[in-house]
Design a protein around this motif. Structure first.
Motif, mmCIF file in Angstrom:
data_model
loop_
_atom_site.group_PDB
_atom_site.id
_atom_site.type_symbol
_atom_site.label_atom_id
_atom_site.label_comp_id
_atom_site.label_asym_id
_atom_site.label_seq_id
_atom_site.Cartn_x
_atom_site.Cartn_y
_atom_site.Cartn_z
ATOM 1 N N ALA A 51 1.018 -1.082 0.138
ATOM 2 C CA ALA A 51 0.105 0.017 0.050
ATOM 3 C C ALA A 51 0.809 1.271 -0.195
ATOM 4 O O ALA A 51 0.488 2.376 -0.753
ATOM 5 N N GLU A 52 1.975 1.184 0.670
ATOM 6 C CA GLU A 52 2.839 2.289 0.850
ATOM 7 C C GLU A 52 3.268 2.878 -0.615
ATOM 8 O O GLU A 52 3.431 4.012 -0.955
ATOM 9 N N VAL A 53 3.674 1.771 -1.562
ATOM 10 C CA VAL A 53 4.415 2.009 -2.573
ATOM 11 C C VAL A 53 3.495 2.587 -3.617
ATOM 12 O O VAL A 53 3.455 3.516 -4.425
ATOM 13 N N LYS A 54 2.195 1.714 -3.542
ATOM 14 C CA LYS A 54 1.163 2.219 -4.293
ATOM 15 C C LYS A 54 0.494 3.573 -4.073
ATOM 16 O O LYS A 54 0.102 4.180 -4.807
ATOM 17 N N ALA A 55 0.550 4.074 -2.811
ATOM 18 C CA ALA A 55 0.042 5.215 -2.485
ATOM 19 C C ALA A 55 0.841 6.345 -2.939
ATOM 20 O O ALA A 55 0.610 7.314 -3.483
ATOM 21 N N PHE A 56 2.328 6.126 -2.866
ATOM 22 C CA PHE A 56 3.233 7.035 -3.398
ATOM 23 C C PHE A 56 2.986 7.228 -5.048
ATOM 24 O O PHE A 56 2.991 8.147 -5.234
ATOM 25 N N ILE A 57 2.814 6.227 -5.704
ATOM 26 C CA ILE A 57 2.850 6.272 -7.107
ATOM 27 C C ILE A 57 1.330 6.842 -7.429
ATOM 28 O O ILE A 57 1.652 7.850 -8.353
ATOM 29 N N ILE A 58 0.416 6.572 -6.904
ATOM 30 C CA ILE A 58 -0.920 7.324 -7.117
ATOM 31 C C ILE A 58 -0.511 8.730 -6.941
ATOM 32 O O ILE A 58 -1.381 9.679 -7.807
ATOM 33 N N CYS A 59 -0.228 9.261 -5.677
ATOM 34 C CA CYS A 59 -0.017 10.723 -5.552
ATOM 35 C C CYS A 59 0.775 11.325 -6.283
ATOM 36 O O CYS A 59 0.555 12.608 -6.676
ATOM 37 N N VAL A 60 2.025 10.929 -6.744
ATOM 38 C CA VAL A 60 2.971 11.611 -7.556
ATOM 39 C C VAL A 60 2.408 11.597 -9.062
ATOM 40 O O VAL A 60 2.334 12.529 -9.731
ATOM 41 N N LEU A 61 1.419 10.507 -9.339
ATOM 42 C CA LEU A 61 0.873 10.735 -10.757
ATOM 43 C C LEU A 61 0.020 11.615 -10.594
ATOM 44 O O LEU A 61 -0.353 12.427 -11.558
ATOM 45 N N TYR A 62 -0.882 11.787 -9.560
ATOM 46 C CA TYR A 62 -1.569 12.886 -9.524
ATOM 47 C C TYR A 62 -1.218 14.145 -9.585
ATOM 48 O O TYR A 62 -1.689 15.239 -10.044
ATOM 49 N N ALA A 63 -0.083 14.262 -8.768
ATOM 50 C CA ALA A 63 0.885 15.537 -8.963
ATOM 51 C C ALA A 63 1.111 16.024 -10.288
ATOM 52 O O ALA A 63 0.779 17.137 -10.881
ATOM 53 N N CYS A 64 1.528 15.179 -11.191
ATOM 54 C CA CYS A 64 2.027 15.364 -12.528
ATOM 55 C C CYS A 64 0.629 15.588 -13.055
ATOM 56 O O CYS A 64 0.847 16.713 -14.008
ATOM 57 N N SER A 65 -0.392 15.019 -12.988
ATOM 58 C CA SER A 65 -1.461 15.453 -13.889
ATOM 59 C C SER A 65 -2.243 16.851 -13.429
ATOM 60 O O SER A 65 -2.673 17.487 -14.266
ATOM 61 N N ASP A 66 -1.924 16.865 -12.267
ATOM 62 C CA ASP A 66 -2.366 18.565 -11.526
ATOM 63 C C ASP A 66 -1.594 19.413 -12.230
ATOM 64 O O ASP A 66 -2.043 20.579 -12.722
ATOM 65 N N GLU A 67 -0.154 19.225 -12.388
ATOM 66 C CA GLU A 67 0.669 20.437 -13.118
ATOM 67 C C GLU A 67 0.307 20.408 -14.772
ATOM 68 O O GLU A 67 0.134 21.524 -15.152
ATOM 69 N N ALA A 68 0.039 19.153 -15.204
ATOM 70 C CA ALA A 68 -0.283 19.145 -16.609
ATOM 71 C C ALA A 68 -1.655 19.830 -16.887
ATOM 72 O O ALA A 68 -1.747 20.750 -17.799
ATOM 73 N N HIS A 69 -2.565 19.865 -15.999
ATOM 74 C CA HIS A 69 -4.104 20.432 -16.092
ATOM 75 C C HIS A 69 -3.908 21.958 -15.813
ATOM 76 O O HIS A 69 -4.445 22.648 -16.626
ATOM 77 N N GLN A 70 -2.711 22.482 -15.215
ATOM 78 C CA GLN A 70 -2.534 23.748 -14.931
ATOM 79 C C GLN A 70 -2.099 24.509 -16.346
ATOM 80 O O GLN A 70 -2.157 25.571 -16.481
ATOM 81 N N LEU A 71 -1.661 23.558 -17.091
ATOM 82 C CA LEU A 71 -0.975 24.335 -18.452
ATOM 83 C C LEU A 71 -2.219 24.925 -19.411
ATOM 84 O O LEU A 71 -2.177 25.586 -20.250
ATOM 85 N N PHE A 72 -3.489 24.298 -19.024
ATOM 86 C CA PHE A 72 -4.533 24.637 -19.762
ATOM 87 C C PHE A 72 -5.593 25.596 -19.083
ATOM 88 O O PHE A 72 -6.408 26.201 -19.502
ATOM 89 N N ILE A 73 -4.874 26.211 -17.978
ATOM 90 C CA ILE A 73 -5.782 27.363 -17.241
ATOM 91 C C ILE A 73 -4.892 28.783 -17.558
ATOM 92 O O ILE A 73 -3.587 28.757 -17.425
ATOM 93 N N LEU A 74 -5.929 29.563 -17.857
ATOM 94 C CA LEU A 74 -5.387 30.936 -18.098
ATOM 95 C C LEU A 74 -4.281 31.584 -17.058
ATOM 96 O O LEU A 74 -4.707 31.547 -15.921
ATOM 97 N N GLY A 75 -3.190 31.912 -17.385
ATOM 98 C CA GLY A 75 -2.029 32.522 -16.757
ATOM 99 C C GLY A 75 -1.363 31.499 -15.764
ATOM 100 O O GLY A 75 -0.648 31.948 -15.067
ATOM 101 N N ARG A 76 -1.694 30.207 -15.919
ATOM 102 C CA ARG A 76 -0.905 29.103 -14.940
ATOM 103 C C ARG A 76 0.027 28.250 -15.829
ATOM 104 O O ARG A 76 -0.135 28.388 -17.042
ATOM 105 N N SER A 77 0.947 27.754 -15.267
ATOM 106 C CA SER A 77 1.985 26.993 -15.789
ATOM 107 C C SER A 77 2.112 25.911 -15.234
ATOM 108 O O SER A 77 2.167 25.601 -13.709
ATOM 109 N N GLY A 78 2.479 24.571 -15.624
ATOM 110 C CA GLY A 78 2.864 23.506 -14.934
ATOM 111 C C GLY A 78 4.302 23.664 -14.722
ATOM 112 O O GLY A 78 5.243 23.875 -15.470
#
Length: 171
Positions: A96-123
């Motif tokens: 669970a610890e390894v999987k939690a790390f992977i899930i959260c880091v992937l979510y962080a990556c997707s969050d930064e990618a998402h910000q590329l599409f928001i006005l004035g924001r950057s990943g």
């Protein structure tokens, strides 16, 4: 005493609640990431001004604003890591610890990618590293606190067991 069916319902309810908390927290992260730059700047500047006002600091707001933003990244992902780990453990997922790390880091990556599409924001790759550090610390704190609680519980059980042991005084 709980029946097997009632116990199963309680476990299922705990799993569902744990995952709902993860989803809500991820939604909160998405909500803040979805704000255009001017709204996001306004929020962090407001927090900086409140911090300066309440603590009496004489610091440049721009300087403090940067640290407030990065601290928010760190703390938000620390909490996400703990919530995700609890949900995975409730679900009896192995590693669970390894999987939690992977899930959260992937979510962080997707969050930064998402910000590329928001006005004035950057990943920012830097933000993913800050988020990942928060994830790692959150998992480490959970593991350490869990270990301490298990050791304490074992000591208490041993003390109880020893106090119930019949004495040899009457022999």
């Amino acid at each position: 005493m709980m029946t097997h069916r009632e116990d199963g319902r309680k476990v299922t309810r705990n799993i569902v609640v744990a995952w709902i908390l993860v989803i809500i927290w991820m939604g909160l992260i998405f909500y803040f990431s979805n704000q255009p730059a001017d709204q996001s700047d306004e929020l962090s500047s407001c927090i900086a001004k409140l911090t300066i006002g309440s603590l009496g600091f004489n610091v440049d707001i721009g300087y403090l604003d940067f640290y407030i933003r990065k601290s928010a990244h760190f703390c938000i992902y620390l909490i996400l890591a703990v919530l995700t780990l609890v949900a995975l453990k409730q679900s009896n997922v192995s590693k669970a610890e390894v999987k939690a790390f992977i899930i959260c880091v992937l979510y962080a990556c997707s969050d930064e990618a998402h910000q590329l599409f928001i006005l004035g924001r950057s990943g920012q790759v830097r933000d993913v590293f800050i988020d990942s550090t928060g994830v790692a610390l959150g998992l480490l704190l959970y593991i350490l606190l869990h270990e301490l609680m298990m050791r304490r519980k074992a000591r208490m059980a041993k003390k109880t067991e020893l106090s119930e042991w019949p004495s040899n005084k009457g022999d």
